[in-house]
Enzyme design. Structure first.
Site, PDB file in Angstrom:
ATOM      1  N   GLU A 217       0.994  -1.000   0.102  1.00 16.41           N
ATOM      2  CA  GLU A 217       0.274   0.197  -0.022  1.00 16.41           C
ATOM      3  C   GLU A 217       1.163   1.025   0.276  1.00 16.41           C
ATOM      4  OE1 GLU A 217      -3.690   0.238  -0.380  1.00 16.41           O
ATOM      5  OE2 GLU A 217      -3.544  -2.107  -0.199  1.00 16.41           O
ATOM      6  N   CYS A 251      -2.696   9.298   2.622  1.00 15.92           N
ATOM      7  CA  CYS A 251      -1.397   8.525   1.235  1.00 15.92           C
ATOM      8  C   CYS A 251      -2.459   8.755   0.215  1.00 15.92           C
ATOM      9  CB  CYS A 251      -1.366   7.352   1.545  1.00 15.92           C
ATOM     10  SG  CYS A 251      -3.005   6.786   1.685  1.00 15.92           S
TER      11      CYS A 251
HETATM   12  P1  NAD Z   1       8.090   5.196   5.176  1.00 15.76           P
HETATM   13  O1  NAD Z   1       8.198   3.816   4.028  1.00 15.76           O
HETATM   14  O2  NAD Z   1       9.203   5.596   5.257  1.00 15.76           O
HETATM   15  O3  NAD Z   1       8.062   3.805   5.607  1.00 15.76           O
HETATM   16  C1  NAD Z   1       6.982   2.724   6.091  1.00 15.76           C
HETATM   17  C2  NAD Z   1       7.422   1.560   7.310  1.00 15.76           C
HETATM   18  O4  NAD Z   1       8.708   1.275   7.012  1.00 15.76           O
HETATM   19  C3  NAD Z   1       7.677   2.308   8.614  1.00 15.76           C
HETATM   20  O5  NAD Z   1       7.609   1.175   9.665  1.00 15.76           O
HETATM   21  C4  NAD Z   1       9.599   2.254   8.605  1.00 15.76           C
HETATM   22  O6  NAD Z   1       9.918   1.455   9.210  1.00 15.76           O
HETATM   23  C5  NAD Z   1       9.184   1.371   7.573  1.00 15.76           C
HETATM   24  N1  NAD Z   1      11.135   0.754   7.106  1.00 15.76           N
HETATM   25  C6  NAD Z   1      12.116   1.699   6.916  1.00 15.76           C
HETATM   26  N2  NAD Z   1      12.953   1.110   5.615  1.00 15.76           N
HETATM   27  C7  NAD Z   1      12.768  -0.082   5.774  1.00 15.76           C
HETATM   28  C8  NAD Z   1      12.720  -1.359   5.347  1.00 15.76           C
HETATM   29  N3  NAD Z   1      14.628  -1.255   4.415  1.00 15.76           N
HETATM   30  N4  NAD Z   1      12.685  -2.401   5.092  1.00 15.76           N
HETATM   31  C9  NAD Z   1      11.249  -2.493   5.448  1.00 15.76           C
HETATM   32  N5  NAD Z   1      10.741  -1.560   6.466  1.00 15.76           N
HETATM   33  C10 NAD Z   1      11.308   0.144   6.305  1.00 15.76           C
HETATM   34  O7  NAD Z   1       6.747   5.740   5.048  1.00 15.76           O
HETATM   35  P2  NAD Z   1       6.077   6.566   6.162  1.00 15.76           P
HETATM   36  O8  NAD Z   1       6.849   8.069   5.793  1.00 15.76           O
HETATM   37  O9  NAD Z   1       5.609   6.122   7.471  1.00 15.76           O
HETATM   38  O10 NAD Z   1       4.921   6.922   5.449  1.00 15.76           O
HETATM   39  C11 NAD Z   1       4.288   7.654   4.615  1.00 15.76           C
HETATM   40  C12 NAD Z   1       4.219   7.471   3.223  1.00 15.76           C
HETATM   41  O11 NAD Z   1       3.521   6.273   3.353  1.00 15.76           O
HETATM   42  C13 NAD Z   1       3.774   8.312   1.639  1.00 15.76           C
HETATM   43  O12 NAD Z   1       4.714   8.111   0.974  1.00 15.76           O
HETATM   44  C14 NAD Z   1       2.209   7.675   1.388  1.00 15.76           C
HETATM   45  O13 NAD Z   1       1.351   7.950   0.484  1.00 15.76           O
HETATM   46  C15 NAD Z   1       2.359   6.203   2.176  1.00 15.76           C
HETATM   47  N6  NAD Z   1       1.042   6.012   2.445  1.00 15.76           N
HETATM   48  C16 NAD Z   1       0.227   4.986   1.870  1.00 15.76           C
HETATM   49  C17 NAD Z   1      -0.976   4.841   2.662  1.00 15.76           C
HETATM   50  C18 NAD Z   1      -1.498   3.819   1.533  1.00 15.76           C
HETATM   51  O14 NAD Z   1      -2.471   3.096   2.076  1.00 15.76           O
HETATM   52  N7  NAD Z   1      -1.368   3.514   0.653  1.00 15.76           N
HETATM   53  C19 NAD Z   1      -1.095   4.499   3.676  1.00 15.76           C
HETATM   54  C20 NAD Z   1      -0.229   5.601   4.238  1.00 15.76           C
HETATM   55  C21 NAD Z   1       0.487   6.080   3.836  1.00 15.76           C
END
Ligand code: NAD
Length: 473
Positions: A217, A251
């Site tokens: 997502e 998002c």
């Molecule tokens: P992010 O990708 O920075 O982090 C998300 C999660 O991934 C965190 O828990 C983080 O610790 C983890 N993470 C970081 N590095 C990782 C790795 N190498 N391997 C696995 N996991 C790792 O996202 P964010 O800043 O928390 O959220 C914002 C982003 O999320 C925006 O792009 C937004 O559009 C998207 N988002 C999408 C949805 C959806 O339903 N499609 C909903 C909310 C947010």
């Protein structure tokens, strides 16, 4: 801040969940409902503390925002899961083709085993506990890794879950990118990730090494098309609400507006009035969330600075209200005449900045969208249904709201997810339940099976039967 509960080392925790999932493959309705009830009780009893934790994480974010965008959505999802589970768990009978009769066939719905959930910070309760609830309802064991950027809410979720569930049933793992990478490298039966497209690529790569199926997502740039037939005043309020809920850190927030050329001044006026109506003040207004961290605030400011330096017209929509600059509450802005090459038009914005891209024809707006990665959401405002149908037929996006923003996500009967770079696999409702379910096809052979007619040695009788079948099919 809540104490971080001691947990087993990551691999030991996974092994415990894995063994438990293989020891009890058939997870009865009563146990699934009991797990949902424990999760719901935890939300009901600690809703205020959870809202406070989210507020502490953001600096400024009202209890009401968390109530509507996190807790309400979670309750609705858990309520639907509880109600529909008996129907969704049921074995499905499937018609058996003539050439296999008199066998019978069905599809048995089974838990996958151990599901990993990695979540983001922007709606930290809904987007972590929501997928976890769906995976539990589908009879799975769940390990959840929430974001390190919301340490208060992540730690509180961890301690509450630890108090209500055994570690091999549902556990929360805390940590940053290192832990997250180790987490994504575990051989889950399914890995559900919500976050950025950049990190989604890493998650998909780590999961591929184990052949772990993933749901991603992700984010991206969701366009909002304002048609020439649109009443700007009505649309502007809905666009401002979708854009500024959680200060744009959503998002599916409209990322940019496609506006008929020549309507810029009218749109500026309508959007400014809409913002003033929703948020009469910015600084200190708890309804208007702060940007989650200094780093994120600085990134948004640099997007604006770059756009202004390259000739775009940046309008501070709330310039009339004072912003002392003591918090990370960032004034909403419109950016007119954004040019190609500006980061504002390339990167997902994820903040209260709304670029306005002018178009001359509907076809031009469609081409603009289709020249970019497929968006998570698309919005269209207007009354000209043929223009609307043209946009619907000519664009592909994760989801759509017509004459509104965000609302398709609140409908539990509609699958929610992205397409292409905005993600793969959807959840919510039965689609979400099936995401975490093995649909096992079973054929039950009859004593009177005619299968032997197809066995070797092949001869004239075989050719005769194949000839008959060819005529039937
Ligand atoms: P992010 O990708 O920075 O982090 C998300 C999660 O991934 C965190 O828990 C983080 O610790 C983890 N993470 C970081 N590095 C990782 C790795 N190498 N391997 C696995 N996991 C790792 O996202 P964010 O800043 O928390 O959220 C914002 C982003 O999320 C925006 O792009 C937004 O559009 C998207 N988002 C999408 C949805 C959806 O339903 N499609 C909903 C909310 C947010």
């Amino acid at each position: 801040m809540t104490q971080i509960p001691p947990t087993l080392p990551l691999r030991a925790l996974f092994d415990a969940q894995h063994s438990a999932s293989r020891a009890q493959i058939d997870v009865p309705l009563a146990l699934r409902r009991d797990r949902l009830a424990r999760l719901k009780a935890l939300i009901d009893q600690h809703g205020a503390a959870l809202s406070d934790a989210v507020q502490a994480d953001f600096g400024v974010r009202s209890r009401q925002l968390t109530e509507v965008a996190d807790l309400f959505v979670l309750r609705a999802a858990i309520g639907q899961l509880h109600k529909e589970l008996p129907r969704w768990m049921k074995t499905r009978r499937v018609a058996t083709p003539l050439y296999l009769q008199p066998a019978s066939s069905h599809i048995q719905r089974q838990p996958l085993g151990v599901v990993g959930v990695i979540g983001p910070w922007n709606y930290p309760l809904q987007l972590n506990l929501g997928p976890a609830a769906t995976a539990l309802a589908a009879g799975n064991r769940v390990m959840l890794k929430p974001s390190e950027l919301t340490p208060h809410s992540s730690a509180l979720m961890a301690s509450l879950v630890q108090g209500a569930f055994s570690a091999d049933e549902f556990s929360v793992v805390l940590g940053g990118a290192d832990v997250a990478h180790e987490f994504a490298s575990l051989p889950f039966d399914h890995l559900f990730f919500t976050g950025s497209t950049a990190v989604g690529r890493k998650v998909a790569a780590a999961a591929a090494a184990n052949l772990t199926p993933t749901t991603l997502e992700l984010g991206g740039k969701s366009p909002c098309i304002v048609d020439a037939s649109c009443k700007l005043d009505e649309a502007a309020v809905k666009i401002a609400h979708g854009k500024l809920l959680n200060a744009g850190q959503t998002c599916i927030a409209p990322d940019y507006v496609l506006l008929p050329r020549g309507q810029e001044a009218a749109f500026e006026q309508a959007y400014t009035a809409a913002v003033a109506r929703l948020f009469p003040t910015i600084a200190g207004n708890p309804d208007y969330a702060a940007i989650v961290s200094d780093r994120h605030h600085a990134r948004l400011q640099s997007l604006l600075n770059e756009a202004a330096a390259q000739g775009a017209r940046v309008v501070d929509v709330a310039a009339g209200t004072s912003n002392t600059g003591t918090t990370r509450q960032m004034n909403p802005t419109l950016v007119f005449n954004p040019g190609p090459g500006m980061k504002l038009l390339d990167e997902e914005i994820f903040g209260p900045i709304l670029p306005v891209v002018a178009y001359d024809t509907v076809g031009e707006a469609i081409r603009y969208i289709n020249a970019r990665p497929r968006p998570l959401a698309l919005y269209w405002f207007g009354s000209d249904t043929s223009a609307r149908d043209q946009v619907m037929a000519s664009t592909v996006s994760g989801g759509v709201s017509i004459n509104d923003t965000l609302m398709h996500v609140a409908h539990e009967g509609l699958p929610f997810g992205g397409v292409g770079e905005s993600g793969w696999g959807a959840y919510h409702g039965e689609v979400g339940f099936l995401r975490f379910t093995q649909q096992k096809p079973v054929l039950v052979q009859s004593r009177f099976s005619m299968g032997h007619l197809f066995y070797p040695p092949y001869g004239p009788r075989f050719d005769q039967i194949m000839g008959l079948l060819k005529r039937w099919l």
